[in-house]
Design an enzyme around this catalytic site. Sequence first.
Site, PDB file in Angstrom:
ATOM      1  N   ASN A 265      -0.827 -13.322  -0.377  1.00 32.96           N
ATOM      2  CA  ASN A 265      -2.222 -12.953  -0.921  1.00 32.96           C
ATOM      3  C   ASN A 265      -2.933 -14.134  -0.399  1.00 32.96           C
ATOM      4  OD1 ASN A 265      -1.041 -11.243  -3.852  1.00 32.96           O
ATOM      5  ND2 ASN A 265      -1.598 -10.548  -2.026  1.00 32.96           N
TER       6      ASN A 265
ATOM      7  N   ASP B  80       0.089  -3.774  -9.266  1.00 32.73           N
ATOM      8  CA  ASP B  80      -0.555  -3.578  -7.735  1.00 32.73           C
ATOM      9  C   ASP B  80      -1.653  -2.308  -8.101  1.00 32.73           C
ATOM     10  OD1 ASP B  80      -1.096  -3.663  -5.218  1.00 32.73           O
ATOM     11  OD2 ASP B  80       0.287  -2.203  -4.376  1.00 32.73           O
TER      12      ASP B  80
HETATM   13  C1  IPE Z   1       2.276  -7.116  -4.241  1.00 37.06           C
HETATM   14  O1  IPE Z   1       0.986  -6.648  -4.039  1.00 37.06           O
HETATM   15  C2  IPE Z   1       1.581  -8.769  -4.761  1.00 37.06           C
HETATM   16  C3  IPE Z   1       0.990  -8.665  -6.140  1.00 37.06           C
HETATM   17  C4  IPE Z   1       1.129  -7.754  -6.890  1.00 37.06           C
HETATM   18  C5  IPE Z   1       0.850  -9.859  -6.776  1.00 37.06           C
HETATM   19  P1  IPE Z   1       0.365  -6.559  -2.483  1.00 37.06           P
HETATM   20  O2  IPE Z   1      -0.707  -5.600  -2.457  1.00 37.06           O
HETATM   21  O3  IPE Z   1      -0.089  -7.917  -1.956  1.00 37.06           O
HETATM   22  O4  IPE Z   1       1.484  -6.064  -1.446  1.00 37.06           O
HETATM   23  P2  IPE Z   1       1.519  -5.271  -0.112  1.00 37.06           P
HETATM   24  O5  IPE Z   1       0.586  -6.032   0.669  1.00 37.06           O
HETATM   25  O6  IPE Z   1       0.711  -3.906  -0.484  1.00 37.06           O
HETATM   26  O7  IPE Z   1       2.739  -5.033   0.297  1.00 37.06           O
HETATM   27  C1  IPE Z   2      -2.840  -6.307  -6.978  1.00 37.98           C
HETATM   28  O1  IPE Z   2      -3.931  -5.173  -6.611  1.00 37.98           O
HETATM   29  C2  IPE Z   2      -3.422  -7.485  -7.433  1.00 37.98           C
HETATM   30  C3  IPE Z   2      -2.861  -8.481  -6.293  1.00 37.98           C
HETATM   31  C4  IPE Z   2      -2.384  -8.553  -5.282  1.00 37.98           C
HETATM   32  C5  IPE Z   2      -3.212  -9.953  -6.618  1.00 37.98           C
HETATM   33  P1  IPE Z   2      -4.226  -5.121  -5.218  1.00 37.98           P
HETATM   34  O2  IPE Z   2      -5.546  -6.318  -4.886  1.00 37.98           O
HETATM   35  O3  IPE Z   2      -3.133  -5.399  -3.990  1.00 37.98           O
HETATM   36  O4  IPE Z   2      -4.947  -3.882  -5.104  1.00 37.98           O
HETATM   37  P2  IPE Z   2      -4.589  -2.667  -3.916  1.00 37.98           P
HETATM   38  O5  IPE Z   2      -3.292  -2.619  -3.619  1.00 37.98           O
HETATM   39  O6  IPE Z   2      -5.418  -3.201  -2.487  1.00 37.98           O
HETATM   40  O7  IPE Z   2      -5.289  -1.511  -4.321  1.00 37.98           O
HETATM   41 MG    MG Z   3      -2.144  -4.277  -3.073  1.00 38.38          MG
END
Ligand code: IPE
Ligand code: IPE
Ligand code: MG
Length: 251
Positions: free
Chosen positions: A68, A20
């Site tokens: 996602n 993340d």
């Molecule tokens: C979790 O991260 C999913 C992945 C890393 C693929 P998210 O960014 O989607 O999670 P939330 O929304 O902060 O809980």
């Molecule tokens: C994790 O990074 C990647 C996926 C969830 C696919 P994020 O895209 O959630 O990055 P933040 O949490 O918005 O910084």
């Molecule tokens: Mg995230």
Amino acid sequence: MPESQLRSDRVPRHVAIIMDGNGRWAESRGLVRNEGHRAGIEAVRAVLRAANDLGVRYLTLYAFSSENWGRPQDEVRELMQLLDRYLVDEMPEVMENRIRIRAIGRLERLPPATRKKVQDAIRDTASNDAMDLVFALSYGGRGEIVDAARKIARAAASGELDPHAIDEKLFASYLYEPEVPDPDLLIRTGAESRLSNFLLWQVAYTEIYTTELMWPDFREDHLLEAVRDYQSRERRFGKTSAQVSNEPESG
Ligand code: IPE
Ligand code: IPE
Ligand code: MG
């Protein structure tokens, strides 16, 4: 953190990672979110190598959650393209290191071209036996449990399965990858302490490690630091400390 400080007899057999912070990494540099996803690929490469060197047997990466799908279309498209490219570009190294690729999640929702690349990678690496790399794609822990319940209900309704035979072990055998053991260590980057629907069934007794680092900055040393922290913990599985210290060491 030098590797010598790690105990080779207590390397976690299965490490799972919630990767993340790509978006915030990019935004803090004045870049678009997709740049963060691109930069995250380098962290995937580094961590796979480091986990392999360390003797981690299973590595599960949360690459795309069922939630996602609700992100903007161009971001979803970029993530799918990165996955497509990764699965092609990494294949020589994956084969050379005898890494078996697996995938968990509702793969039927993936765009056909991506699904095909995933299926090809799974097929082409099926006989590799040194390490397993599991991608969680279009994955949700609740969805996985519901999918298992549906398969079990179908088997019971057809008379193939006696409802009295349903226990935890049988239930787990209907999950997406029953051959993969539960994670020993769960790492989440990106300064959040939540599961976000990841491996809900499997993390019942997993040790959790969180870090402020954003995923694109995560490298070998950070993995070693997480493993060192893991090694300092006492896993009791509901028992007392005295009981556990009399048991033989395990991963
Ligand atoms: C979790 O991260 C999913 C992945 C890393 C693929 P998210 O960014 O989607 O999670 P939330 O929304 O902060 O809980
Ligand atoms: C994790 O990074 C990647 C996926 C969830 C696919 P994020 O895209 O959630 O990055 P933040 O949490 O918005 O910084
Ligand atoms: Mg995230």
